[in-house]
Design a protein around this motif. Structure first.
Motif, PDB file in Angstrom:
ATOM      1  N   PHE A 217      -9.451  -1.002 -18.419  1.00 59.12           N
ATOM      2  CA  PHE A 217      -9.877  -0.479 -19.778  1.00 59.12           C
ATOM      3  C   PHE A 217     -10.413   0.812 -18.707  1.00 59.12           C
ATOM      4  O   PHE A 217     -10.510   2.263 -18.966  1.00 59.12           O
TER       5      PHE A 217
ATOM      6  N   GLN B 251     -16.191  -8.400 -26.075  1.00 59.72           N
ATOM      7  CA  GLN B 251     -15.429  -6.464 -25.546  1.00 59.72           C
ATOM      8  C   GLN B 251     -13.895  -6.323 -25.804  1.00 59.72           C
ATOM      9  O   GLN B 251     -13.561  -5.776 -24.592  1.00 59.72           O
ATOM     10  N   PHE B 253     -10.586  -5.272 -26.038  1.00 62.19           N
ATOM     11  CA  PHE B 253     -10.041  -4.117 -25.923  1.00 62.19           C
ATOM     12  C   PHE B 253      -8.308  -4.757 -25.748  1.00 62.19           C
ATOM     13  O   PHE B 253      -7.524  -3.693 -26.527  1.00 62.19           O
ATOM     14  N   ALA B 265      -6.044   3.378 -30.137  1.00 64.19           N
ATOM     15  CA  ALA B 265      -6.589   2.512 -30.207  1.00 64.19           C
ATOM     16  C   ALA B 265      -7.256   1.808 -31.935  1.00 64.19           C
ATOM     17  O   ALA B 265      -8.966   1.687 -31.830  1.00 64.19           O
ATOM     18  N   THR B 277     -14.830  -2.259 -29.131  1.00 65.60           N
ATOM     19  CA  THR B 277     -14.676  -1.632 -28.295  1.00 65.60           C
ATOM     20  C   THR B 277     -13.591  -0.803 -28.441  1.00 65.60           C
ATOM     21  O   THR B 277     -13.624   0.551 -27.460  1.00 65.60           O
ATOM     22  N   MET B 278     -12.572  -1.278 -29.137  1.00 65.79           N
ATOM     23  CA  MET B 278     -11.934  -0.190 -29.255  1.00 65.79           C
ATOM     24  C   MET B 278     -12.022   0.997 -30.803  1.00 65.79           C
ATOM     25  O   MET B 278     -11.881   2.388 -29.745  1.00 65.79           O
ATOM     26  N   TYR B 281     -13.873   3.494 -27.731  1.00 66.39           N
ATOM     27  CA  TYR B 281     -12.861   3.696 -27.776  1.00 66.39           C
ATOM     28  C   TYR B 281     -12.741   4.599 -27.968  1.00 66.39           C
ATOM     29  O   TYR B 281     -12.130   6.168 -27.108  1.00 66.39           O
TER      30      TYR B 281
END
Lengths: 283, 323
Positions: A217, B251, B253, B265, B277-278, B281
């Protein structure tokens, strides 16, 4: 009566069912790796045959060449190695130093300061990503490996781990003796504590190395130029470029990105397993 | 004068030799600061890259903030928009669904696997432990790519070997909401079952043997021993693993991102597997709406705290009832 019950309940070796189930689960754990290599070493059209081919082919080197031709993968391997090594060494050193301080030195607020470190383990740090990125921009570290290394030089788990290690491996008498000899606290750390906790420090370094190698990430956020990519970010790009058209190439990249850790695991697997189980009891 | 008088006494001399008296010289004072110096790297780095960013995220969430141009203070606007944004609730639903599908079977399977590995006379102990742990050292990217292929509609092995032979039509795992969640959850499970089983195994080996002997004498079979001895004894370990997988699962992802292929995403064309979380992002680093992304981050932060607490109480209540 009692002994026979004990014998049947506790002392008998595991039966066929146990081994059978274990082998099944082991196979399930291992199959995706095998499949990765099968796809990586075949032409995509062969994989797409029905029924599909289940054995490795001879196209592995061709697929590898395509991967290295599309994305600077060699550079990515070097970048990942630099980040994971430097940060793992620094993290182990700082953790050992802090662990020694918490385990063997007396100072005001020691317990509170330690509990704070433990509590930080529960904080989902990923959620601070926007300011973290702004900070890295300010420092001029976008596309710079320092963005990955510096935040990873410390870890709460590492401090916790090394404190336990120092407590278990270094008797108070040794510290006292060193003090009487006139050694300062840092010299005691260097010449007595560090050599004594070397095995536990090695396990921590391995954990840190693997974690950093596989991190995705944060590198994805701060790296956007190819020459700064780590293996994971490069793999994502291989996937985006070769999507649908070529699974063989994608998997070849995956093999290259996984093999270094696999070698580490083959050599140190026993220590890693032991480390996880030890950490579980202490935690 | 006073000190002259006291130096005669042995006690004071001894006290001066030991370093526990308040430091006087500069050197002594520096020495007493050494322990703080040794722990300071953690606090400094953690404050700069961990604590401060989390707090500052809230401040950014109160602004229209993008990489170019001046941030504009907008108060609670981002939060209000977020609460009425269907994409946010969709991502929330997906995150919880994937968490549930991956965590519950994962922990049960890990418990079973640990029971198998816990046999005292098991041969190849280390070998089995290493093999079941090996998925954990694989990167999420590799896991994502491997399983995306396995779950493929046209050429995926799962469709070919497990779906079609039973007379069903090939499933397009990416398109369906539930099917995509199952695919993503499978990746999570595959990667974490072995690791959690080793945690359980370690805790099982710390259970006193006498408890099992007593249970055996009372006529309890293996399964009853598991339910009435092992699981209650593992209470704190189970709570630990539930909380850890909750914090991680909230979280999630990389797995769904890789599963979406080139889709980025967004998590499928109908956002059917976009996680929080995507979404964070996407808004922050694909659309560069830093303020809105920060609001998502804080919402997620609160959810994780609440959900972890809830988990803690529920698991504790359940294990108390068992006792």
């Amino acid at each position: 009566m009692r002994t026979s019950l004990l014998r049947s309940g506790v002392n008998r070796g595991p039966g066929l069912l146990t081994y059978g189930l274990l082998l099944l689960l082991a196979a399930l754990s291992f199959f995706p790796f095998y499949w990765m290599f099968v796809v990586a070493s075949n032409d995509t059209s062969v994989i797409n045959d029905i029924p599909p081919r289940l054995v490795p082919g001879d196209r592995f080197m061709d697929n590898i060449r395509t991967v290295f031709g599309n994305v600077p993968f060699g550079r990515a391997l070097i970048n990942s190695a630099i980040v994971a090594t430097v940060a793992a060494v620094a993290q182990t050193f700082f953790s050992a130093l802090a662990g020694y301080s918490f385990a063997k030195l007396r100072f005001k607020g020691r317990n509170v300061l330690f509990v704070i470190i433990i509590a930080t383990m529960m904080v989902p740090l990923q959620l601070g990503v926007v300011p973290q990125f702004l900070l890295i921009s300010r420092l001029g570290w976008v596309n710079d490996l320092r963005a990955l290394i510096v935040p990873a030089t410390v870890s709460a788990f590492g401090v916790f781990w090394m404190r336990q290690a120092v407590q278990a491996a270094v008797p108070d008498e040794l510290i006292q003796a060193s003090k009487v000899d006139g050694a300062g606290t840092f010299r005691t750390f260097r010449s007595i504590v560090l050599p004594a906790v070397r095995p536990q420090a090695a396990v921590l370094a391995l954990f840190a190395f693997m974690g950093l190698w596989n991190d995705f990430f944060w590198p994805l956020v701060v790296l956007n130029r190819q020459d700064s990519f780590t293996v994971q970010v490069a793999l994502r790009q291989v996937q985006e470029q070769a999507y649908v058209t070529d699974y063989g190439v994608q998997m070849a990249g995956t093999v290259v990105g996984t093999v270094p850790l696999f070698i580490v695991f083959l050599i140190f697997g026993k220590q890693i397993v032991g480390g996880i189980m030890e950490g579980a009891i202490k935690g | 004068m006073m000190s002259q008088h006291l130096t005669d006494s042995v006690g004071v001399v001894r006290a001066n030799v030991e370093a526990d008296v308040p430091p006087r010289t500069l050197k002594q004072r520096l020495r007493s600061l050494a322990p703080y110096a040794y722990i300071s790297p953690f606090y400094i780095i953690f404050f700069i890259f961990g604590a401060f960013p989390i707090l500052f995220t809230f401040w950014i969430a109160l602004h229209d903030w993008n990489p170019l141009g001046e941030p504009e203070f907008t108060g609670t606007k981002n939060f209000v928009n977020l609460m009425t944004d269907p994409r946010f609730w969709n991502a929330t639903k997906n995150t919880f669904s994937i968490w549930f599908i991956s965590t519950i079977p994962q922990l049960l399977l890990a418990l079973g696997l640990a029971t198998l590995l816990n046999h005292q006379l098991l041969k190849l102990k280390t070998g089995f432990r290493m093999i079941v742990l090996s998925p954990q050292i694989t990167s999420v990217l590799a896991v994502g790519i491997i399983f995306s292929q396995l779950f493929g509609r046209d050429f995926g092995l799962i469709n070919t070997a497990l779906v079609e032979p039973f007379g069903f039509e090939r499933i397009d795992f990416q398109v369906g909401t539930l099917s995509s969640h199952i695919a993503v959850s499978t990746m999570v499970m595959w990667r974490w079952v072995g690791y959690n089983s080793l945690i359980y195994l370690a805790a099982m080996q710390a259970i006193p043997k006498s408890l099992y002997e007593c249970a055996a004498i009372d006529g309890a079979n293996k399964f009853r021993q598991l339910v009435h001895v092992t699981i209650p004894q593992l209470r704190s370990t189970i709570i630990f693993t539930v909380i850890v997988s909750t914090i991680g699962g909230m979280q999630i992802f990389a797995e769904p991102l890789v599963f979406s292929g080139i889709g980025g995403a967004q998590g499928g064309n109908k956002r059917q597997f976009q996680t929080l979380t995507m979404f964070l992002y996407e808004q922050g680093f694909e659309r560069f709406k830093f303020g809105y992304a920060s609001a998502i981050a804080w919402a997620l932060f609160l959810m994780i705290v609440l959900f972890a607490l809830l988990n803690y109480f529920v698991t504790q209540r359940i294990s108390q009832d068992e006792n």
